[in-house]
Enzyme design. Structure first.
Site, mmCIF file in Angstrom:
data_model
loop_
_atom_site.group_PDB
_atom_site.id
_atom_site.type_symbol
_atom_site.label_atom_id
_atom_site.label_comp_id
_atom_site.label_asym_id
_atom_site.label_seq_id
_atom_site.Cartn_x
_atom_site.Cartn_y
_atom_site.Cartn_z
ATOM 1 N N ASP A 19 2.261 -17.938 -36.555
ATOM 2 C CA ASP A 19 0.942 -18.341 -36.064
ATOM 3 C C ASP A 19 0.792 -19.811 -36.407
ATOM 4 O O ASP A 19 0.529 -20.166 -37.552
ATOM 5 C CB ASP A 19 -0.141 -17.491 -36.729
ATOM 6 C CG ASP A 19 -1.561 -17.967 -36.387
ATOM 7 O OD1 ASP A 19 -1.698 -18.830 -35.495
ATOM 8 O OD2 ASP A 19 -2.515 -17.480 -37.016
ATOM 9 N N LYS A 82 -2.682 -29.575 -33.758
ATOM 10 C CA LYS A 82 -2.690 -28.632 -32.640
ATOM 11 C C LYS A 82 -3.644 -29.082 -31.531
ATOM 12 O O LYS A 82 -3.400 -28.823 -30.350
ATOM 13 C CB LYS A 82 -3.090 -27.236 -33.143
ATOM 14 C CG LYS A 82 -3.003 -26.132 -32.101
ATOM 15 C CD LYS A 82 -3.252 -24.778 -32.751
ATOM 16 C CE LYS A 82 -3.197 -23.634 -31.761
ATOM 17 N NZ LYS A 82 -3.353 -22.311 -32.426
ATOM 18 N N GLU A 159 -2.253 -15.532 -28.464
ATOM 19 C CA GLU A 159 -2.813 -15.053 -29.722
ATOM 20 C C GLU A 159 -3.584 -13.733 -29.573
ATOM 21 O O GLU A 159 -3.459 -12.857 -30.436
ATOM 22 C CB GLU A 159 -3.701 -16.147 -30.338
ATOM 23 C CG GLU A 159 -2.887 -17.347 -30.807
ATOM 24 C CD GLU A 159 -3.736 -18.542 -31.197
ATOM 25 O OE1 GLU A 159 -4.983 -18.426 -31.135
ATOM 26 O OE2 GLU A 159 -3.168 -19.588 -31.547
ATOM 27 N N ASP A 186 -11.454 -14.640 -30.769
ATOM 28 C CA ASP A 186 -10.531 -15.348 -31.653
ATOM 29 C C ASP A 186 -11.036 -16.768 -31.871
ATOM 30 O O ASP A 186 -10.869 -17.640 -31.017
ATOM 31 C CB ASP A 186 -9.128 -15.351 -31.024
ATOM 32 C CG ASP A 186 -8.105 -16.103 -31.868
ATOM 33 O OD1 ASP A 186 -8.431 -16.498 -33.009
ATOM 34 O OD2 ASP A 186 -6.973 -16.293 -31.382
#
Length: 525
Positions: A19, A82, A159, A186
């Protein structure tokens, strides 16, 4: 050990699930039929800060060590990389410039080293998770990061799909229940995904129906609001704009993040930054209540419902038809987020496993299933089939830019992948034209300016023909990983051309090697 392109031979190492998060990352593997998140040797935590810090001697620290040094050396530290994935602009740090995928590769290299130390085996491959709402440029950059780190990227896994795998296995429902309509909310450190999923436990199927999200909304935005509250308070007391001091701002941000975490358990907390204005011997110290925090961030929480509303406008379902709501991402620990989700769906959302670990655990399950040596795969799949079926959708429509600046959408949002669509209505624009640029965009806007440019595919060496004559075909294919491939065909000659998308984000194997060699070595974890 990983460590740039000079990894162990293909097929010789272990495959893990990673992850790769905005603020924190995690890595998991399967042992004895159960996925397990590794804990780091220096902190014993299951999550690793996604922080990269460059030493003056040229070496690199990653993870908790880098986070600890960030306050003293903010100009040598990179956080939240990210959010920059998919950008062609380099990151300037410590007097050098690196692409976002290079910085991310250092995080991947570090977490792999941690995994190898924990597992006791070399790691060769990985399933790396990405937000479901990531477009092609961001997925491409993520895959490149893995390759620069020397990994065989077996799959980019959305994800929400990973979270569904983890929750389904944890509850031991595979093979014991009928299908459920699940919703994955999420909220990570820097991105937000909203995904409607149908899970059939009997046949081990996870089918994404619709997805929406925001690639620039996450827990760090909640931290920013506390930072603003602190700096405004300091300015009111001292008339000093402390945000202009990088070192003090780094201290403030660390305390703001800590206060945010404390307020998940406490109704109020003392926020203190000692000697934040040293020339006045001034210490900031104020009480921050959960109520005030929620007031400061009310618009951020409300913004997460916009993608939900958008999704259900497109779906054949309503929120009250959802059987189960799954929470993933560390930011869902904030009580007002849990309350918001429960109110929206009129049911209590599930946090039966650690939301910070769910995605890595799901990635490990997928890694074990697709690994040729995945002896534990059958033990994880008690349904009637020996494999798991993951069906994902196109997160954002794909199309080409026409000569008038409009976008012709070829593959629409929410189409199941893998998928392909062919159009034969294109032609040249200028007399004598022998090549055509196919400029590819992703998004829902009607014009190029409203969408994200993915790259340019070029059809070359076509015989001249009258302008505007519909004599060219373009086929878009989206792979299981959500990656785009383009084929062009000259309908006059029947010649097909596999057209590589020309973009700075698509790196050749040689470029991958060069990008890895440009990076400094990691310090020992």
């Amino acid at each position: 050990m990983c460590g740039g392109p000079q990894g162990v031979g293909m097929g010789e190492g272990y495959t893990v699930g990673i992850d790769l998060g905005t603020t924190r990352s995690a890595v998991a593997y399967v042992a004895g039929g159960d996925p397990e998140v590794i804990t780091t040797g220096n902190s014993g935590e299951s999550v690793i800060p996604s922080v990269v810090q460059f030493d003056e001697d040229g070496a690199v620290n990653v993870g908790q060590t880098a986070a600890n040094l960030a306050i003293q050396h903010p100009d040598r530290t990179v956080t939240e990389i990210k959010r920059e994935m998919g950008s062609e602009e380099p990151i300037a740090v410590a007097g050098e410039e690196y692409l976002p995928e290079q910085i991310s590769s250092l995080i991947l290299e570090h977490v792999v080293e941690e995994a190898e130390a924990s597992i006791g085996r070399d790691v060769e491959g990985a399933v790396i998770t990405v937000p479901a709402y990531f477009d092609d440029t961001k997925r491409t950059a993520t895959e490149s990061a893995g390759e620069i780190a020397g990994l065989d990227v077996k799959r980019l896994l959305p994800e929400p799909s990973a979270a569904c795998l983890a929750y389904g296995l944890h509850e031991s429902k595979l093979g014991e229940s009928e299908a459920e309509l699940a919703f994955v909310y999420d909220l990570g450190g820097g991105t937000f995904d909203a995904t409607l999923v149908e899970i059939d436990y009997e046949i081990n199927s996870v089918e994404t129906l619709h997805t929406a999200g925001d690639n620039d909304l996450g827990g760090s935005d909640w931290t920013d609001r506390i930072v603003e509250w602190i700096t405004e308070g300091i300015h009111a007391d001292t008339d000093v704009a402390v945000e202009d001091d990088p070192e003090q701002l780094a201290r403030i941000r660390q305390e703001a993040k800590s206060a945010k975490h404390r307020l998940s358990d406490l109704n109020s907390t003392e926020v203190s930054v000692p000697f934040v204005v040293p020339e006045q011997s001034y210490t900031f110290s104020e009480e921050l209540t959960r109520e005030k925090f929620e007031e400061l961030t009310a618009d951020l929480a409300a913004a997460t419902t916009d993608p939900l509303d958008d999704l259900f406008e497109r779906a054949d379902y309503t929120p009250d038809q959802v059987d189960k709501v799954l929470l993933a991402g560390g930011s869902v620990r904030m009580p007002h987020i849990q309350e918001l989700v429960s109110d929206y769906f009129e049911q209590e959302a599930s946090m039966e496993i650690n939301p910070e670990e769910a995605i890595a655990l799901g990635a490990a399950i997928q890694a074990e299933i697709i690994d040729e040596d995945g002896a534990d795969a059958a033990a994880m799949l008690p349904g009637e089939t020996d494999d798991i079926v993951l069906i994902d959708v196109v997160p954002q429509s794909l199309g080409v830019r026409l000569s008038d600046g409009s976008i012709d959408h070829i593959i629409e949002q929410d189409e199941q992948i893998p998928t392909s669509t062919r159009k034969e209505s294109y032609g040249t624009v200028e007399p004598g034209q022998t090549s055509v640029q196919i400029r590819v965009y992703q998004g829902e806007g009607d014009t190029a300016e409203e969408n994200t440019k993915i790259g340019t595919a070029v059809l070359r060496d076509i015989p001249p023909r009258p302008p505007g004559e519909p004599s060219l075909a373009v086929e878009f294919r989206i792979t299981t990983d959500g990656r785009l491939e383009v084929t062009g065909e000259d309908l006059k000659t029947g010649k097909q051309v596999e057209t590589a998308i020309e973009s700075a984000l698509h790196h050749s194997p040689e470029e991958i090697d060069d990008l890895g060699e440009q990076l400094p070595a990691l310090n020992e974890p």
